[in-house]
Design a protein around this motif. Structure first.
Motif, PDB file in Angstrom:
ATOM      1  N   ILE A 179      20.120  14.396 -16.173  1.00 31.24           N
ATOM      2  CA  ILE A 179      19.151  14.859 -15.172  1.00 31.24           C
ATOM      3  C   ILE A 179      19.843  15.904 -14.308  1.00 31.24           C
ATOM      4  CG2 ILE A 179      17.699  14.192 -13.218  1.00 31.24           C
ATOM      5  CD1 ILE A 179      17.693  11.313 -14.444  1.00 31.24           C
ATOM      6  N   HIS A 200      12.218  13.796 -11.968  1.00 31.16           N
ATOM      7  CA  HIS A 200      12.722  12.488 -11.546  1.00 31.16           C
ATOM      8  C   HIS A 200      12.873  12.475 -10.030  1.00 31.16           C
ATOM      9  CE1 HIS A 200      14.237  11.337 -15.699  1.00 31.16           C
ATOM     10  NE2 HIS A 200      14.085  12.642 -15.855  1.00 31.16           N
ATOM     11  N   ARG A 241      22.764  11.569 -13.238  1.00 30.31           N
ATOM     12  CA  ARG A 241      22.157  12.446 -12.233  1.00 30.31           C
ATOM     13  C   ARG A 241      23.214  13.426 -11.729  1.00 30.31           C
ATOM     14  NH1 ARG A 241      21.655   7.203 -10.246  1.00 30.31           N
ATOM     15  NH2 ARG A 241      22.947   7.940  -8.531  1.00 30.31           N
ATOM     16  N   ASP A 292      14.806  17.837 -17.991  1.00 36.25           N
ATOM     17  CA  ASP A 292      14.886  16.743 -17.027  1.00 36.25           C
ATOM     18  C   ASP A 292      15.553  17.212 -15.740  1.00 36.25           C
ATOM     19  OD1 ASP A 292      14.033  13.948 -18.217  1.00 36.25           O
ATOM     20  OD2 ASP A 292      14.968  15.109 -19.845  1.00 36.25           O
TER      21      ASP A 292
END
Ligand SMILES: *Cc1c(COP(=O)(O)O)cnc(C)c1O
Length: 220
Positions: free
Chosen positions: A28, A75, A207, A49
């Protein structure tokens, strides 16, 4: 080559090298504070993403980008207020930060109202830090059950942000052990500084912000 694209490709190659012969975690790209000009090279490279911290910032940035890249998966990785639940359900595909009944209930109501069903992760405050969001580890089991059974949320996994001054591996392992008890497959863990360790402990969602986009202004 564009500097951001170069950094993105380096992280992507690093993740691929660390996961040879393993299932690939979802990378991400955390684009909070960065504008469309910074994000587009990564989109053009085919990445889909992206992570954002704030609902309002995302509303200003992403609808225009989605016109050209409709298959983007957004996200939400920052804390969510219940008065933003409607906007969050409308905009995000995955919400990583469900950590209390008020939010779970608000999301459940919006999912019913809107024809949208973002996947949900439950944030665990693995270090029990007073200033940090997330449900405490001791309350996690009951909350996960309530999210699934009472609120009927599409819970797919757990998320954590380890304390900055501790070995993240203990926190990744704690997160994985709670997820295993509930048969939850997704582990959102690992940031720029520790995504390699997170991969080694079974992360399925990384992330990564500053390693891709560079340093952010300080308050973030
Ligand atoms: C900002 C942020 C990240 C990315 O952090 P970097 O250290 O820049 O990779 C990851 N997760 C959360 C929850 C964040 O707020």
């Amino acid at each position: 080559m564009n500097a951001i694209l170069e950094q993105f490709e380096a992280v992507r190659a690093d993740v691929a090298a660390a996961t040879v012969g393993m299932p690939q975690p979802t990378l991400i790209a955390v684009s909070k504070t960065f504008d469309a000009a910074h994000i587009e090279p990564v989109l053009i490279a085919g990445h889909r993403d992206f992570g954002e911290n704030r609902v309002q910032e995302s509303q200003q940035k992403w609808p225009a980008l989605r016109v050209h890249y409709p298959d983007v998966r957004l996200h939400l990785i920052g804390p969510l207020q219940s008065n933003k639940a409607a906007d969050a359900v409308a905009l995000f595909d995955v919400i990583h930060t469900v950590d209390r009944d008020k939010i779970a209930k608000a999301l459940a109501e919006e999912i019913k109202k809107q024809d949208r069903r973002p996947s949900v992760l439950i944030q665990i405050n693995t270090g029990a830090e007073a200033q940090k969001a997330g449900i405490l580890p001791g309350e996690a089991d009951a909350f996960i059950v309530r999210c699934k059974q009472i609120y009927q949320l599409p819970v797919i996994g757990l998320m954590c942000i380890p304390p900055v001054d501790e070995d993240p591996v203990l926190h990744f392992d704690l997160l994985a052990s709670i997820a295993k008890r509930h048969d939850l497959g997704e582990l959102s863990m690992g940031m720029s500084s520790d995504y390699r360790q997170a991969i080694a402990r079974g992360a399925t969602m990384l992330r990564v912000g500053s390693a891709i986009f560079g340093a952010r202004p300080v308050p973030f």
